[in-house]
Design an enzyme around this catalytic site. Structure first.
Site, PDB file in Angstrom:
ATOM      1  N   ASN A 116       2.417   6.972  -0.418  1.00 34.76           N
ATOM      2  CA  ASN A 116       3.705   7.564  -0.791  1.00 34.76           C
ATOM      3  C   ASN A 116       3.777   9.073  -0.673  1.00 34.76           C
ATOM      4  OD1 ASN A 116       5.469   5.303  -1.793  1.00 34.76           O
ATOM      5  ND2 ASN A 116       3.691   4.961  -3.111  1.00 34.76           N
ATOM      6  N   ILE A 117       2.696   9.765  -1.017  1.00 30.67           N
ATOM      7  CA  ILE A 117       2.855  11.197  -1.331  1.00 30.67           C
ATOM      8  C   ILE A 117       3.141  12.094  -0.128  1.00 30.67           C
ATOM      9  CG2 ILE A 117       1.470  11.059  -3.441  1.00 30.67           C
ATOM     10  CD1 ILE A 117      -0.741  12.546  -1.713  1.00 30.67           C
ATOM     11  N   MET A 118       3.143  11.536   1.080  1.00 32.17           N
ATOM     12  CA  MET A 118       3.556  12.355   2.230  1.00 32.17           C
ATOM     13  C   MET A 118       4.918  11.916   2.754  1.00 32.17           C
ATOM     14  SD  MET A 118      -0.141  13.014   4.053  1.00 32.17           S
ATOM     15  CE  MET A 118       0.335  14.299   5.196  1.00 32.17           C
ATOM     16  N   LYS A 119       5.612  11.097   1.966  1.00 28.72           N
ATOM     17  CA  LYS A 119       6.980  10.735   2.348  1.00 28.72           C
ATOM     18  C   LYS A 119       7.922  11.902   2.043  1.00 28.72           C
ATOM     19  CE  LYS A 119       6.208   5.789   1.885  1.00 28.72           C
ATOM     20  NZ  LYS A 119       6.240   4.624   0.980  1.00 28.72           N
ATOM     21  N   HIS A 152       2.446   9.726   7.032  1.00 32.43           N
ATOM     22  CA  HIS A 152       3.478   8.699   6.841  1.00 32.43           C
ATOM     23  C   HIS A 152       4.434   9.178   5.774  1.00 32.43           C
ATOM     24  CE1 HIS A 152       5.136   4.615   6.431  1.00 32.43           C
ATOM     25  NE2 HIS A 152       5.088   4.817   5.137  1.00 32.43           N
ATOM     26  N   ASN A 202      10.284   5.874  10.838  1.00 32.44           N
ATOM     27  CA  ASN A 202       9.879   4.589  10.283  1.00 32.44           C
ATOM     28  C   ASN A 202      11.114   3.712  10.106  1.00 32.44           C
ATOM     29  OD1 ASN A 202       7.896   2.871   9.109  1.00 32.44           O
ATOM     30  ND2 ASN A 202       8.410   3.560   7.028  1.00 32.44           N
ATOM     31  N   GLU A 203      11.078   2.514  10.674  1.00 37.09           N
ATOM     32  CA  GLU A 203      12.074   1.471  10.363  1.00 37.09           C
ATOM     33  C   GLU A 203      13.518   1.847  10.726  1.00 37.09           C
ATOM     34  OE1 GLU A 203      11.520   0.350   6.270  1.00 37.09           O
ATOM     35  OE2 GLU A 203       9.436  -0.228   6.588  1.00 37.09           O
ATOM     36  N   GLU A 315      -0.084  -0.915   8.671  1.00 40.11           N
ATOM     37  CA  GLU A 315       0.064  -1.264   7.249  1.00 40.11           C
ATOM     38  C   GLU A 315      -0.370  -2.707   6.983  1.00 40.11           C
ATOM     39  OE1 GLU A 315       3.981  -0.236   5.778  1.00 40.11           O
ATOM     40  OE2 GLU A 315       4.069   1.577   6.994  1.00 40.11           O
ATOM     41  N   TRP A 371      -3.038  -1.772   4.111  1.00 38.78           N
ATOM     42  CA  TRP A 371      -2.096  -1.080   3.215  1.00 38.78           C
ATOM     43  C   TRP A 371      -2.529  -1.230   1.757  1.00 38.78           C
ATOM     44  CZ3 TRP A 371       0.605   2.716   4.815  1.00 38.78           C
ATOM     45  CH2 TRP A 371       1.627   3.259   4.017  1.00 38.78           C
TER      46      TRP A 371
HETATM   47  C1  XIL Z   1       5.517   1.288  -0.048  1.00 40.80           C
HETATM   48  C2  XIL Z   1       4.465   1.786  -1.018  1.00 40.80           C
HETATM   49  O1  XIL Z   1       3.242   1.123  -0.777  1.00 40.80           O
HETATM   50  C3  XIL Z   1       4.939   1.524  -2.419  1.00 40.80           C
HETATM   51  O2  XIL Z   1       4.028   2.100  -3.352  1.00 40.80           O
HETATM   52  C4  XIL Z   1       6.321   2.107  -2.632  1.00 40.80           C
HETATM   53  O3  XIL Z   1       6.800   1.724  -3.870  1.00 40.80           O
HETATM   54  C5  XIL Z   1       7.276   1.656  -1.564  1.00 40.80           C
HETATM   55  O4  XIL Z   1       6.743   1.920  -0.299  1.00 40.80           O
HETATM   56  N1  XIL Z   1       6.638  -0.112   4.687  1.00 40.80           N
HETATM   57  C6  XIL Z   1       6.323   1.222   4.696  1.00 40.80           C
HETATM   58  C7  XIL Z   1       5.676   1.832   3.519  1.00 40.80           C
HETATM   59  O5  XIL Z   1       6.492   1.878   5.724  1.00 40.80           O
HETATM   60  O6  XIL Z   1       6.089   3.159   3.322  1.00 40.80           O
HETATM   61  C8  XIL Z   1       5.915   1.039   2.270  1.00 40.80           C
HETATM   62  O7  XIL Z   1       5.111   1.600   1.251  1.00 40.80           O
HETATM   63  C9  XIL Z   1       5.594  -0.409   2.495  1.00 40.80           C
HETATM   64  C10 XIL Z   1       6.487  -0.977   3.557  1.00 40.80           C
END
Ligand code: XIL
Length: 422
Positions: A116-119, A152, A202-203, A315, A371
């Protein structure tokens, strides 16, 4: 090729007892993107990680079977990065002050992704404010312990991890693209030379292959940029910030080799034709124990490899029970993690790693990342079976005591060129 220095120890008789536990065909609807935050509090506060020397001594003195010298280190078996997502700082299950977790991660892996911490919202909470302290500490701990970083994610639609200044933006598409470019460039520049690769976007797609635009599954980036241009903008700016890191497009359910896979491949071809600096495709690989099929997974990976780009499994997790599976809907949920299920999971991990190595030429392997470290750390614990009294997901390579599961040996078997057996 890295040295294969260590031999696998024999599996315990309990683990070798029984074969496949079944798992018929299923055609579940798609698992969703993440929605549930797992942070116990803001992950941006300052923190320290224990030093590399204490970590090494933890490894050397550990009686924990997952880091015993008689057990193979996964990273020593692979000629590509073997990664793991970790929590850090103030998050639940943070690696920050957890020497046991640090020992396991430093022993088996050579790359980390911050879960999470680099989002966006953690690194860039306000337009002119970047908060790097927690992530910097993680990156530095990784460097001191021989682990690289996969970044990420620079751009992700998931609204609660999008900073308010972007969620609330009301200006022109051009001004929005300028903000996206600043964000992407500033963060990649900060980590130049320290982060090996980035999930730049992402996504961006729905499962039907349409771009996320409006609606409940929509993307504010598409909406505020007035279309998909935010993707090219983010890649170009990331390259301005970092001239060498691999730059990935990352998505889930693309391992199914269906409409979403094809839409992603078409988009990447268009980006390449336009000279956009995309160098890799990431498959999240949040899969089930029996779905998608290995042949679909392999065909999907090959479509990316055929473009000549880097291909990464970003992941990986394989839950035993899945709340979107037919089995769950039919009421079949495994209450205990039996030796048979452990062996089935081992075989599935092996087959996926093998599929990756068969579909992706060695020079294009960006690596495989799981993941989460241990079962109870997994994001799936929050997402699935919320009302269940016990852990019935069991998706990762280590159990709740950080002991290696048969799943780890499945990965090791594939990396060693052995056949996959359960
Ligand atoms: C998830 C984390 O693992 C969780 O801790 C958070 O609550 C939500 O995000 N796809 C991704 C990741 O690209 O960023 C997600 O990570 C899981 C699904």
């Amino acid at each position: 090729m890295k040295k294969q220095t260590l031999q696998l120890i024999a599996l315990t008789s309990a683990m070798a007892l029984i074969g496949c536990g079944g798992g018929g065909s299923s055609s579940p609807s798609a698992p969703p993107s993440s929605n549930a935050p797992a942070t116990s509090s803001a992950a941006s506060s300052s923190s320290t990680l224990t030093t590399s020397s204490s970590t090494s001594s933890a490894i050397n003195s550990s009686a924990d079977s997952s880091t015993s010298s008689s057990i193979v280190a996964l990273k020593d078996l692979a000629d590509f990065p073997i990664g793991v997502a970790v929590s850090a700082g103030q998050e639940n299950f943070s690696i920050t002050n957890d020497a046991k977790q640090q020992a396991v991660v430093a022993y088996h892996f050579d790359q980390m992704t911050a879960g999470n911490i680099m989002k966006m919202s953690y690194l860039h909470p306000q337009q002119n404010t970047y908060t790097y302290t927690t992530a910097d500490a993680l990156v530095e701990w990784g460097q001191a312990n021989g682990l690289g970083m996969h970044g990420h994610a620079l751009i992700w639609h998931s609204s609660y991890q999008v900073p308010a200044f972007l969620n609330n933006f009301t200006g022109s598409p051009q001004d929005f693209l300028t903000l996206i470019a600043e964000h992407s460039k500033n963060i990649t520049a900060h980590y130049f030379g320290k982060v090996d690769s980035w999930d730049v976007v992402n996504e961006a797609f729905l499962d039907n292959g349409q771009y996320r635009s409006t609606g409940s599954e929509g993307s504010i980036f598409y909406q505020k940029a007035g279309g998909k241009d935010y993707i090219a903008t983010a890649f170009r700016a990331a390259r301005e910030g970092d001239s060498t890191a691999d730059l990935y497009y990352n998505d889930y359910n693309t391992e199914q080799n269906g409409a979403k896979t094809n839409a992603m491949i078409t988009m990447v071809k268009e980006l390449l034709a336009d000279g956009v600096p995309i160098t890799g495709i990431g498959y999240q690989m949040h899969v089930m124990i029996d779905w998608p099929s290995i042949s679909d997974i392999k065909a999907a990976l090959k479509k990316a490899a055929d473009l000549g780009l880097m291909v990464k499994i970003t992941e990986l997790d394989i839950p035993i029970n899945h709340s979107w599976s037919d089995a769950y809907r039919n009421g079949t949920v495994h209450r205990a993690f039996t030796p048979a299920l452990a062996q089935q999971q081992k075989a599935r991990y092996c087959e996926i790693v093998k599929a990756y190595m068969e579909a992706v030429p060695a020079a294009q392997r960006g690596g495989i990342t799981v993941w989460g470290v241990a079962d109870h750390h997994s994001w799936l614990m929050d997402l699935m079976f919320k009302n269940e009294p016990q852990d019935i997901v069991w998706p990762l390579l280590f159990d709740k005591d950080l002991n290696a599961k048969p799943a780890l040996y499945g990965v090791a078997d594939a990396l060693s060129g052995k056949s996959c057996s359960n």
